[in-house]
Design an enzyme around this catalytic site. Structure first.
Site, PDB file in Angstrom:
ATOM      1  N   ARG A  85       0.831  -1.201   0.000  1.00 45.28           N
ATOM      2  CA  ARG A  85       0.000   0.000   0.000  1.00 45.28           C
ATOM      3  C   ARG A  85       0.872   1.260   0.000  1.00 45.28           C
ATOM      4  O   ARG A  85       0.520   2.258  -0.621  1.00 45.28           O
ATOM      5  CB  ARG A  85      -0.989  -0.037   1.155  1.00 45.28           C
ATOM      6  CG  ARG A  85      -1.978  -1.220   0.972  1.00 45.28           C
ATOM      7  CD  ARG A  85      -3.135  -1.211   1.908  1.00 45.28           C
ATOM      8  NE  ARG A  85      -4.059  -0.118   1.653  1.00 45.28           N
ATOM      9  CZ  ARG A  85      -4.937  -0.070   0.645  1.00 45.28           C
ATOM     10  NH1 ARG A  85      -4.997  -1.041  -0.236  1.00 45.28           N
ATOM     11  NH2 ARG A  85      -5.750   0.958   0.523  1.00 45.28           N
ATOM     12  N   THR A  91      -4.999   6.448  -2.967  1.00 42.50           N
ATOM     13  CA  THR A  91      -5.977   6.084  -4.002  1.00 42.50           C
ATOM     14  C   THR A  91      -6.073   7.155  -5.076  1.00 42.50           C
ATOM     15  O   THR A  91      -6.147   6.860  -6.264  1.00 42.50           O
ATOM     16  CB  THR A  91      -7.358   5.843  -3.358  1.00 42.50           C
ATOM     17  OG1 THR A  91      -7.224   4.827  -2.357  1.00 42.50           O
ATOM     18  CG2 THR A  91      -8.373   5.398  -4.385  1.00 42.50           C
ATOM     19  N   ARG A 102       1.006   4.994  -8.089  1.00 38.85           N
ATOM     20  CA  ARG A 102      -0.143   5.804  -8.504  1.00 38.85           C
ATOM     21  C   ARG A 102       0.268   7.220  -8.895  1.00 38.85           C
ATOM     22  O   ARG A 102      -0.320   7.803  -9.801  1.00 38.85           O
ATOM     23  CB  ARG A 102      -1.209   5.804  -7.417  1.00 38.85           C
ATOM     24  CG  ARG A 102      -1.937   4.458  -7.354  1.00 38.85           C
ATOM     25  CD  ARG A 102      -2.952   4.422  -6.259  1.00 38.85           C
ATOM     26  NE  ARG A 102      -3.777   3.223  -6.340  1.00 38.85           N
ATOM     27  CZ  ARG A 102      -4.365   2.679  -5.296  1.00 38.85           C
ATOM     28  NH1 ARG A 102      -4.232   3.214  -4.088  1.00 38.85           N
ATOM     29  NH2 ARG A 102      -5.111   1.595  -5.444  1.00 38.85           N
ATOM     30  N   ASN A 112      -6.518   4.543 -11.471  1.00 38.06           N
ATOM     31  CA  ASN A 112      -5.353   4.769 -10.615  1.00 38.06           C
ATOM     32  C   ASN A 112      -4.301   3.662 -10.653  1.00 38.06           C
ATOM     33  O   ASN A 112      -3.594   3.441  -9.684  1.00 38.06           O
ATOM     34  CB  ASN A 112      -5.806   5.048  -9.182  1.00 38.06           C
ATOM     35  CG  ASN A 112      -6.567   3.892  -8.572  1.00 38.06           C
ATOM     36  OD1 ASN A 112      -6.700   2.831  -9.170  1.00 38.06           O
ATOM     37  ND2 ASN A 112      -7.072   4.102  -7.367  1.00 38.06           N
ATOM     38  N   HIS A 115      -4.430  -2.016  -7.915  1.00 36.06           N
ATOM     39  CA  HIS A 115      -5.235  -2.366  -6.740  1.00 36.06           C
ATOM     40  C   HIS A 115      -4.335  -3.149  -5.807  1.00 36.06           C
ATOM     41  O   HIS A 115      -3.480  -3.918  -6.252  1.00 36.06           O
ATOM     42  CB  HIS A 115      -6.425  -3.256  -7.142  1.00 36.06           C
ATOM     43  CG  HIS A 115      -7.060  -3.969  -5.977  1.00 36.06           C
ATOM     44  ND1 HIS A 115      -8.087  -3.414  -5.253  1.00 36.06           N
ATOM     45  CD2 HIS A 115      -6.781  -5.169  -5.398  1.00 36.06           C
ATOM     46  CE1 HIS A 115      -8.424  -4.257  -4.282  1.00 36.06           C
ATOM     47  NE2 HIS A 115      -7.651  -5.324  -4.352  1.00 36.06           N
TER      48      HIS A 115
END
Length: 141
Positions: A85, A91, A102, A112, A115
């Protein structure tokens, strides 16, 4: 070793960023335990994102995820969910830290680039959604 699911979304696949994104994961210390390219059906995308079914963006998300092929991967490493992450970034690509996937490849909050699972529990569910046990090559312990 933890495992997490990562998906390179249709926008990044379509712009030929697969190799660059995979290289970022590998250079960050992840081992790829499984990887395949798939083109999701409506039913598959709706099933994967069922947790968001009541959200206003659900149909747009499904439409985007079926718009082209995706690359689905099982990433393995220490603290895999949190590290993935961090590497992905926020996001919304406009809010993502410089150097994150991203920030480099995302266009908008909906388009973006990638996932990633948001918890160990969801990682296990998401991995099982796409891969059978025989497709996942676990590291030697």
């Amino acid at each position: 070793m933890e495992q997490t699911l990562s998906i390179i979304k249709p926008d990044s696949v379509g712009k030929a960023h697969i190799g660059e994104i995979v290289a970022i994961f590998e250079k960050s210390g992840f081992r790829i335990a499984a990887m395949k390219m798939v083109h999701l059906s409506v039913k598959e995308a709706e099933g994967f994102y069922a947790v968001h079914k009541s959200r206003p963006f659900f149909q747009e998300l499904v439409d985007f995820m079926i718009s082209g092929p995706v690359v689905v991967m099982v990433l393995e490493g220490d603290n895999a969910v949190v590290r993935n992450r961090e590497i992905m970034g926020a996001t919304n690509p406009q809010e993502a830290a410089q150097g994150t996937i991203r920030a480099q490849f995302g266009e908008s909050i909906g388009i973006n680039a990638v996932h990633g699972s948001d918890s160990l529990e969801n990682a296990a569910i998401e991995i099982n959604y796409f891969f059978s046990k025989i497709e996942i090559v676990n590291s030697a312990k």
